[in-house]
Design an enzyme around this catalytic site. Sequence first.
Site, short mmCIF file in Angstrom:
data_model
loop_
_atom_site.label_atom_id
_atom_site.label_comp_id
_atom_site.label_asym_id
_atom_site.label_seq_id
_atom_site.Cartn_x
_atom_site.Cartn_y
_atom_site.Cartn_z
N GLY A 273 18.16 103.21 32.23
CA GLY A 273 18.42 101.78 32.07
C GLY A 273 17.94 101.31 30.71
N GLY A 274 17.51 100.07 30.68
CA GLY A 274 17.05 99.49 29.42
C GLY A 274 15.87 100.24 28.84
N GLY B 285 32.81 113.78 -4.29
CA GLY B 285 31.95 112.66 -3.91
C GLY B 285 30.61 113.16 -3.38
N ALA B 286 30.62 114.35 -2.79
CA ALA B 286 29.38 114.88 -2.24
C ALA B 286 28.37 115.15 -3.35
CB ALA B 286 29.66 116.14 -1.44
#
Length: 510
Positions: free
Chosen positions: A169-170, A404-405
């Site tokens: 859950g939370g 780009g790397a």
Amino acid sequence: MNKILTELENRRAVARMGGGQRRIDAQHAKGKLTARERIDLLLDDGSFEEFDMFKAHRCVDFGMQDQQHPGDGVVTGWGTINGRMVYVYSQDFTVFGGSLSETHAEKICKIMDMAMQNGAPVIGLNDSGGARIQEGVASLAGYAEVFQRNVLASGVVPQISVIMGPCAGGAVYSPAMTDFIFMVKDTSYMFVTGPDVVKTVTNEVVTAEELGGASTHTKKSSVADAAFENDVEALTEVRRLVDFLPLNNQSKSPTRPFFDSPTRVEDSLDTLIPDNPNQPYDMKELILKLADEGDFYEIQEDFAKNILTGFIRIEGTTVGVVANQPTVLAGVLDIDSSRKAARFVRFCDAFEIPILTLVDVPGFLPGTSQEYGGVIKHGAKLLFAYGEATVPKVTVITRKAYGGAYDVMSSKHLRGDFNYAWPSAEIAVMGAKGATEIIHRQDLGDAEKIAAHTKDYEDRFANPFVAAEKGFIDEVIMPRNTRRRIARAFASLRGKQQANPWKKHDNIPL
Ligand code: HXC
């Protein structure tokens, strides 16, 4: 007076028993330690100082007024790990399944507030059935108070979560906002909704282990940073991690005695790079050879293995390492590896840990699955993280740094302080074959011409010197001397001061 002292001892003895012997035995039968046994293993002997041992819940619904366990299902306080202060909370599954009540939350909040005030890490040992069902919204409010503190403490003091039982859950959202999450194999699991709810809503049949066990979260979801065999190993490894970390964002990482010369020459590194540029080699070998005493604390070892992240020491001081791993997907950058490395770089920057980047990257992984998955945004996370980082940054390009790397991996242009390359480095927009096929498309039918063009491109770009001529590489270094060169580089950067423009906060592409 004696009577009062005895009364105190009696009350303490009751509190130490948690939910009672039967439940303690049940905990042991599952292969789990109790909350107090865990604290004993985590902290230095005799260093634990407890808070709120007698704190009691205030719930009067569902007959709860008749069920009181002093301490209310969580043991909190502070102590030391190898002499350095940490705050700790340890949920006691023997008391209402470690579930979180209003007062249980208050205890956690108290030590989090003190950790922030006094500048020391918070370590949470989680073993809980979630919100205390009998308390309803008071319990939810308690969670939110903890969440708010997780947010405020982020980047101020290190926060470490160890999942040592259920976490549902939370309850998963507090660990999710901490810096590191560790799990224990076979006895811990994390999920937002359990298998029964999953079955009802999606009709999927899945076990708790498959849905949220240690293997799922270290290999698939990347929610957890590592998984360990049992409670003892997990707690020992947390101690080892804490030894690498500063206590807060104002203090430096600890420096400890080292028995490994910073000028150590590693001749074997001269032959680490294979002659065939497409043949992989193990980047971990390089990391181990650069680190003091070969000690590497790896983070997210089982996820996105095409990039390595973790901590080493150089001259006794912590350094964060990010390294492309050529043995997996040729070390390519993709969605997962970009996310993994970006988070690590941001942790290092938040806590003033210098970063060593080892580069052998053929570029970003092409393809529809990457584009549909948003590789543009995820890749940008790493770019952004390096670009905003102001800690000392030392980069060594061992082989490929394409496209780009090249820019992303802590290049000079992203304020790299020392950008070294080995003579085997190839810094180019792309590999020679791909480049030739684009710029000499008209010759594609002629194998001889293409071979000649490829050779030409390789001769021109498959080296570090074009970049060195432009000053993008500060120095081409001998592989065998790398440890000495980076040790000197980091030593020279100890006084580095760099600031980014004032802003409320940035808007990293999430
Ligand atoms: C009160 C709880 C409890 C809870 C367990 N117990 N969870 N008491 N509130 N949430 C008690 C049980 O009644 C039992 O008491 C003891 O703890 C041990 O539980 P068992 O079920 O016997 O243990 P086990 O079989 O190991 O199962 C553990 C479990 C299961 C998987 C955690 O107890 C369970 O499913 N609990 C409920 C989980 C849940 O739905 N929590 C709420 C999630 S919602 P006795 O007296 O018999 O020892 C949530 C919202 C938060 O957390 C949102 C924040 C934003």
